[in-house]
Design a protein around this motif. Sequence first.
Motif, PDB file in Angstrom:
ATOM      1  N   ALA A 342       5.037 -11.458   0.010  1.00 18.75           N
ATOM      2  CA  ALA A 342       4.556 -10.182  -0.538  1.00 18.75           C
ATOM      3  C   ALA A 342       4.113  -9.330   0.639  1.00 18.75           C
ATOM      4  CB  ALA A 342       3.405 -10.407  -1.517  1.00 18.75           C
ATOM      5  N   TRP A 343       4.044  -8.016   0.421  1.00 13.83           N
ATOM      6  CA  TRP A 343       3.785  -7.115   1.535  1.00 13.83           C
ATOM      7  C   TRP A 343       2.878  -5.965   1.112  1.00 13.83           C
ATOM      8  CZ3 TRP A 343       8.317  -9.306   0.153  1.00 13.83           C
ATOM      9  CH2 TRP A 343       8.927 -10.155   1.094  1.00 13.83           C
ATOM     10  N   LEU A 344       2.071  -5.537   2.049  1.00 13.52           N
ATOM     11  CA  LEU A 344       1.362  -4.268   1.936  1.00 13.52           C
ATOM     12  C   LEU A 344       2.041  -3.260   2.847  1.00 13.52           C
ATOM     13  CD1 LEU A 344      -2.419  -5.339   1.969  1.00 13.52           C
ATOM     14  CD2 LEU A 344      -0.951  -4.865  -0.015  1.00 13.52           C
ATOM     15  N   LEU A 345       2.335  -2.092   2.296  1.00 12.74           N
ATOM     16  CA  LEU A 345       2.901  -0.982   3.069  1.00 12.74           C
ATOM     17  C   LEU A 345       1.776   0.004   3.326  1.00 12.74           C
ATOM     18  CD1 LEU A 345       5.367  -2.332   1.677  1.00 12.74           C
ATOM     19  CD2 LEU A 345       6.359  -0.060   1.434  1.00 12.74           C
ATOM     20  N   VAL A 346       1.383   0.111   4.568  1.00 16.63           N
ATOM     21  CA  VAL A 346       0.245   0.943   4.927  1.00 16.63           C
ATOM     22  C   VAL A 346       0.733   2.056   5.842  1.00 16.63           C
ATOM     23  CG1 VAL A 346      -2.133   0.949   5.745  1.00 16.63           C
ATOM     24  CG2 VAL A 346      -1.120  -1.186   4.910  1.00 16.63           C
ATOM     25  N   GLN A 347       0.461   3.282   5.463  1.00 17.59           N
ATOM     26  CA  GLN A 347       0.896   4.414   6.281  1.00 17.59           C
ATOM     27  C   GLN A 347      -0.321   5.226   6.691  1.00 17.59           C
ATOM     28  OE1 GLN A 347       3.470   7.532   4.525  1.00 17.59           O
ATOM     29  NE2 GLN A 347       4.860   7.137   6.211  1.00 17.59           N
ATOM     30  N   PHE A 348      -0.333   5.617   7.963  1.00 20.79           N
ATOM     31  CA  PHE A 348      -1.402   6.440   8.498  1.00 20.79           C
ATOM     32  C   PHE A 348      -0.830   7.782   8.936  1.00 20.79           C
ATOM     33  CE2 PHE A 348      -2.956   2.110   9.109  1.00 20.79           C
ATOM     34  CZ  PHE A 348      -4.254   2.224   8.632  1.00 20.79           C
ATOM     35  N   GLY A 349      -1.630   8.829   8.762  1.00 24.27           N
ATOM     36  CA  GLY A 349      -1.216  10.149   9.189  1.00 24.27           C
ATOM     37  C   GLY A 349      -2.089  10.655  10.317  1.00 24.27           C
ATOM     38  N   GLY A 350      -1.551  11.614  11.053  1.00 20.43           N
ATOM     39  CA  GLY A 350      -2.310  12.220  12.140  1.00 20.43           C
ATOM     40  C   GLY A 350      -1.660  13.508  12.583  1.00 20.43           C
ATOM     41  N   THR A 351      -2.380  14.267  13.350  1.00 20.56           N
ATOM     42  CA  THR A 351      -1.808  15.508  13.885  1.00 20.56           C
ATOM     43  C   THR A 351      -0.818  15.217  15.002  1.00 20.56           C
ATOM     44  OG1 THR A 351      -3.711  15.701  15.365  1.00 20.56           O
ATOM     45  CG2 THR A 351      -3.820  16.879  13.257  1.00 20.56           C
ATOM     46  N   THR A 352      -0.965  14.044  15.633  1.00 19.75           N
ATOM     47  CA  THR A 352      -0.003  13.615  16.648  1.00 19.75           C
ATOM     48  C   THR A 352       0.449  12.196  16.329  1.00 19.75           C
ATOM     49  OG1 THR A 352      -1.660  12.647  18.129  1.00 19.75           O
ATOM     50  CG2 THR A 352      -1.190  15.011  18.384  1.00 19.75           C
ATOM     51  N   LEU A 353       1.579  11.815  16.880  1.00 17.58           N
ATOM     52  CA  LEU A 353       2.077  10.466  16.665  1.00 17.58           C
ATOM     53  C   LEU A 353       1.136   9.445  17.282  1.00 17.58           C
ATOM     54  CD1 LEU A 353       4.360   8.879  15.409  1.00 17.58           C
ATOM     55  CD2 LEU A 353       5.608   9.044  17.581  1.00 17.58           C
ATOM     56  N   ASP A 354       0.556   9.780  18.409  1.00 20.49           N
ATOM     57  CA  ASP A 354      -0.392   8.860  19.047  1.00 20.49           C
ATOM     58  C   ASP A 354      -1.597   8.597  18.144  1.00 20.49           C
ATOM     59  OD1 ASP A 354       1.174   8.552  21.267  1.00 20.49           O
ATOM     60  OD2 ASP A 354       0.092  10.037  22.493  1.00 20.49           O
ATOM     61  N   GLU A 355      -2.069   9.647  17.478  1.00 23.32           N
ATOM     62  CA  GLU A 355      -3.214   9.475  16.583  1.00 23.32           C
ATOM     63  C   GLU A 355      -2.865   8.556  15.426  1.00 23.32           C
ATOM     64  OE1 GLU A 355      -6.088  12.089  13.562  1.00 23.32           O
ATOM     65  OE2 GLU A 355      -4.573  13.097  14.804  1.00 23.32           O
ATOM     66  N   ALA A 356      -1.697   8.789  14.805  1.00 22.09           N
ATOM     67  CA  ALA A 356      -1.280   7.940  13.695  1.00 22.09           C
ATOM     68  C   ALA A 356      -1.073   6.510  14.161  1.00 22.09           C
ATOM     69  CB  ALA A 356      -0.007   8.498  13.071  1.00 22.09           C
ATOM     70  N   ARG A 357      -0.446   6.346  15.308  1.00 21.68           N
ATOM     71  CA  ARG A 357      -0.179   5.006  15.827  1.00 21.68           C
ATOM     72  C   ARG A 357      -1.483   4.298  16.190  1.00 21.68           C
ATOM     73  NH1 ARG A 357       4.540   1.933  17.269  1.00 21.68           N
ATOM     74  NH2 ARG A 357       3.652  -0.062  17.866  1.00 21.68           N
ATOM     75  N   ARG A 358      -2.456   5.032  16.692  1.00 14.44           N
ATOM     76  CA  ARG A 358      -3.734   4.430  17.057  1.00 14.44           C
ATOM     77  C   ARG A 358      -4.442   3.871  15.824  1.00 14.44           C
ATOM     78  NH1 ARG A 358      -5.421   8.371  19.511  1.00 14.44           N
ATOM     79  NH2 ARG A 358      -6.794   9.335  17.973  1.00 14.44           N
ATOM     80  N   LYS A 359      -4.381   4.621  14.709  1.00 13.13           N
ATOM     81  CA  LYS A 359      -4.975   4.128  13.468  1.00 13.13           C
ATOM     82  C   LYS A 359      -4.284   2.845  13.010  1.00 13.13           C
ATOM     83  CE  LYS A 359      -6.226   8.756  11.776  1.00 13.13           C
ATOM     84  NZ  LYS A 359      -5.972   9.786  10.714  1.00 13.13           N
ATOM     85  N   ALA A 360      -2.967   2.822  13.127  1.00 13.64           N
ATOM     86  CA  ALA A 360      -2.217   1.626  12.745  1.00 13.64           C
ATOM     87  C   ALA A 360      -2.595   0.444  13.626  1.00 13.64           C
ATOM     88  CB  ALA A 360      -0.722   1.909  12.828  1.00 13.64           C
ATOM     89  N   ASP A 361      -2.706   0.688  14.926  1.00  9.82           N
ATOM     90  CA  ASP A 361      -3.049  -0.390  15.852  1.00  9.82           C
ATOM     91  C   ASP A 361      -4.452  -0.921  15.600  1.00  9.82           C
ATOM     92  OD1 ASP A 361      -0.564  -0.163  17.010  1.00  9.82           O
ATOM     93  OD2 ASP A 361      -1.253   1.100  18.683  1.00  9.82           O
ATOM     94  N   ASP A 362      -5.383  -0.018  15.254  1.00  6.43           N
ATOM     95  CA  ASP A 362      -6.747  -0.456  14.953  1.00  6.43           C
ATOM     96  C   ASP A 362      -6.760  -1.400  13.756  1.00  6.43           C
ATOM     97  OD1 ASP A 362      -7.712   1.054  17.029  1.00  6.43           O
ATOM     98  OD2 ASP A 362      -8.402   2.721  15.765  1.00  6.43           O
ATOM     99  N   LEU A 363      -5.994  -1.070  12.714  1.00  5.42           N
ATOM    100  CA  LEU A 363      -5.933  -1.946  11.546  1.00  5.42           C
ATOM    101  C   LEU A 363      -5.334  -3.297  11.916  1.00  5.42           C
ATOM    102  CD1 LEU A 363      -6.015  -2.579   8.482  1.00  5.42           C
ATOM    103  CD2 LEU A 363      -3.735  -1.536   8.325  1.00  5.42           C
ATOM    104  N   VAL A 364      -4.218  -3.269  12.620  1.00  2.00           N
ATOM    105  CA  VAL A 364      -3.543  -4.516  12.984  1.00  2.00           C
ATOM    106  C   VAL A 364      -4.462  -5.390  13.832  1.00  2.00           C
ATOM    107  CG1 VAL A 364      -1.634  -5.492  14.297  1.00  2.00           C
ATOM    108  CG2 VAL A 364      -1.239  -3.539  12.783  1.00  2.00           C
ATOM    109  N   GLY A 365      -5.154  -4.775  14.781  1.00  2.00           N
ATOM    110  CA  GLY A 365      -6.058  -5.536  15.625  1.00  2.00           C
ATOM    111  C   GLY A 365      -7.150  -6.224  14.834  1.00  2.00           C
ATOM    112  N   GLU A 366      -7.733  -5.505  13.877  1.00  2.00           N
ATOM    113  CA  GLU A 366      -8.801  -6.104  13.074  1.00  2.00           C
ATOM    114  C   GLU A 366      -8.266  -7.244  12.210  1.00  2.00           C
ATOM    115  OE1 GLU A 366     -11.363  -4.707   9.256  1.00  2.00           O
ATOM    116  OE2 GLU A 366     -11.617  -3.481  11.065  1.00  2.00           O
ATOM    117  N   LEU A 367      -7.091  -7.027  11.596  1.00  2.00           N
ATOM    118  CA  LEU A 367      -6.545  -8.069  10.715  1.00  2.00           C
ATOM    119  C   LEU A 367      -6.157  -9.311  11.502  1.00  2.00           C
ATOM    120  CD1 LEU A 367      -4.323  -5.923   8.299  1.00  2.00           C
ATOM    121  CD2 LEU A 367      -6.571  -6.915   7.842  1.00  2.00           C
ATOM    122  N   ARG A 368      -5.655  -9.133  12.704  1.00  2.00           N
ATOM    123  CA  ARG A 368      -5.259 -10.281  13.514  1.00  2.00           C
ATOM    124  C   ARG A 368      -6.456 -11.101  13.968  1.00  2.00           C
ATOM    125  NH1 ARG A 368      -0.271  -7.455  16.906  1.00  2.00           N
ATOM    126  NH2 ARG A 368       1.375  -8.168  15.476  1.00  2.00           N
TER     127      ARG A 368
END
Length: 1001
Positions: A342-368
């Motif tokens: 099973a999967w969770l599809l999580v999408q983050f938005g931002g004014t820049t790609l770096d901002e959106a990617r940073r939010k994604a990385d923060d989530l992944v880091g915490e979950l790991r």
Amino acid sequence: MATVELPTPTVRGTRERAVDPAALAATLSRRVAGEVRFDRGSRALYATDGSNYRQVPIGVVVPRDLDDVVATVEACRQHGAPVLSRGGGTSLAGECCNVAVIIDFSKYVNQIEAFDPVARRVIVQPGIVLDDLNAFTSRHGNLIFGPKPATHSHCTIGGMIGNDSCGSTAQWSGTTAANVRRLEILTYDGTRMWVGPTSDDEYDRILAAGGQQAEIHRRLRELRDRNAAVLRGFPELPRRISGYNLPALLPEYGFNVAQALVGSESTCVTILRAELTLLPEPSEKAMVLLGYPDIVTAAHAVPEVIPHQPFVLEGLDDKLISYESRKHMHPEALHLLPEGGAWLLVQFGGTTLDEARRKADDLVGELRRGQRPPTVKVFDDPLHEQQIWHVRESALAATARVPEMADTWPGWEDSAVPPERLGDYLHDFVTLLDEFGYGDASLYGHFGNGCLHTSIPFDMITVDGVARFRAFVERAADLCVANGGSLSGEHGDGQARGELLTKMYGPDVVRLFEEFKAIFDPDNRMNPGKVVHANPLDGQLRLGPDYAPAEPSTYFQYPADQNSFARAANRCVGVGRCRRHGGGVMCPSYMVTGDEQHSTRGRARLLFEMVRGETVTGGWHDQAVADALDLCLACKGCKRDCPVNVDMATYKAEFLAHHYAGRIRPRDHYSLGWLPVLARLALLAPGAVNSLVRAPGIGTLAKNLAGVDPRREMPAFAAASFKRWFQRRVPQGTGTRGPVLLWPDTFTTYLSPGIAAAAVGVLETAGFRVLMPRRQVCCGLTWISTGQLGIARRVLRRTLDVLAPYLRAGMPIVGLEPSCTGVFRSDVHDLLGHDLDGERLAAQTRTLAELLLERAPDFTPRLSTASGQRPKAIVQTHCHQHAVLGFDADTTLMERIGLDADVLDSGCCGLAGNFGMTSEHREVSLACAERVLLPAVRATDPATLVIADGFSCRTQIEDARAGRRPVHLAEIVNGAIRGMPVGAYPEQVLVRRPGGPRDRQ
């Protein structure tokens, strides 16, 4: 004057009153400028929505404007007829079908009336489609109407307001109610007013003005004040859609009458206009896919994700992925998922790609760093994100008709609980599914809001099955309420859940709902039997224990539908993807007309009603069905684009075969349907035939006799025989790659032989030994498309006999005309049934591009231009190639030969065999082409090639005098072989008449 062919219905309400449909239709026809449809066929079209329910309406009105809407309600009031507003008609709870006058807003009442990008507001009419609205507003600061259901390409704003729709983005935007500022409403008694947040000063002004507006507001305020404590005790969760939104009347919410009416499902008022709040959509996004062992574990992880404030948080299980894989849906996306069940599809938005990617990385880091880290994949490119969204948005239809599985149905598809309790709810829900034997149901949904979607394999056609369905839904409702949930999380109550509201709210609150409705609709004439005073959840079923459709004998086998035409006619689940106004091939006639009867869904509904035999009673001779199918282009786009693979081209051919059995057919069925025979005869004197059909006066007469539009330029028959040229020529090349059989289709052989000659040159240069059948053969396409299926069967059987030696030797069959090639890959099996040579033919048939990529991967001739730059082309994909054959091999081959190809998203060209060749279809045919194709051709630089493998596509472009001559891919590859530069005119790369000097090279 409308045609009236129905019994007099009696509607359920506080005051029973019979309705005289004939008198009502006459009144409406006098007062309404739009379309008044009381005939059996139109009523059948609107008898159901996307739900399990069926109620044949009294009639249908398609208003031209808001004045028509007001006039319709007034006439219905005078005659005592119930009213139901309808948009996209995809509702899953039965709220869009009723014994009422249905007002379809979607065709005409769909305008943007005002837009203020600074204030982020827009005023729209109810029939506007969400994607159309957002396409307009997003040009200004990326502003959009935030909620985005999976049906965003065809759902209307009015329907979203009716259901309080949400979709995946409601994690960010909130529900529809949260984004509605004001509504202009019309009550059944004729009161018309704007409602919205009402301050005390505004309330006093309304009371001072008097009248019905004052009375409505006074009674609403009194209801609120008398029950304020109860309203403040409503369940607090993101997706509380069930019942009426009465807490919006509280002072802390601004006594917001508009938001109280959102989600009322046409049971209280008719919405005329809506003022909406717009939100700036994040310009950049990043997606995280999180893999878990099972769906319950994924749901338990939701509370860990929510604090990171995702733009979207969706969940789906491995059953959904398995079912999409079985149906060959989105293969390019399924491999993107990380390991898991099973999967969770999580999408983050931002004014820049770096901002959106940073939010994604923060989530992944915490979950790991957690105790049970999920598997992870992160994407920040739009292509992969879109591919994943296609998987999720196709879920409803993907789970509806899974091969070798029981059909699944809505009925408990929309519950919602607080997100922190979703894991516990799903644990118990899975247990309940297993207890009832429904364990194959897939689970997915908007997990960030605690909303669960599922389609369940209910038995809807036996007494025991329906009883079991009801028992399950009642148990599921108890389970949902025990977890603090809402019976509906975005689809509304309608009939599916209206009866259950006492489980969630108790009888006292349900009486408040009834009182709220009565303030606007005291006589219960607005969509009666839905939400409150609800019909039983197991009543008015679309199928039910008494469902006994006719099972007519047929020409096609319908193997995917248990060899049953009745089952094929019930394949449509009402999701309405055929109602898009652009994108893909399905459904070209709907894209032009915007009319329900010209959608794939509308035609499928009529065929369903035809075999049911209650409302549509004429069987194969029914004119309503014939009229709806008349504008079907038989493009087969629905065979691929429809999520449940409705194949309307096949159904139309079947219908025509029976409709005209023993009767005189349209003239074009004899001329164009028998084109293979006429083309062979024309070869005896092609020059004389060409001169005749082009001669003034005589040519027009000949076209009229043939049933062909006199304004159409008839394609010229070849001046020389390609087959004779092929037989006399000296084969070229080594033939080391073995023999291939070049299929001599009618269009290429007799009308475009230069293409066949070019293909011979390509195949021989690539190392193949080219053969052709020694006896006359035909695929039978023209007889299939005109419904002359008995002849088509005989033609195909004879063709298989001729091809048998080649097929049994394993020889590839190479097709150049996509429509004929598609017959071999699809129709042969459906028309002839199980036949070993037929199966060999389907398996061994290849397009030119497929053959070259599979068996000659090192064959890479390169195109060149006089300037040395990479040559460009625009490409029109034949609709049968899109639907049956696929086009990936062609795009790959074009890339290999150095062609910069822009494949148009233009859908069907509009000619579609004999369809566009007749006068009565001319307007629709050209409108299809003018939607994308012809403007693109006219705008193309003269040095850019126009590629169209389909004979119909090339004919449409040439006949429209778009200023360009389209060419076949075989001609382009042949030019690359010769090293000929691509210049301003495609003719430079063409092989012309057989026997010419270029043919001998």
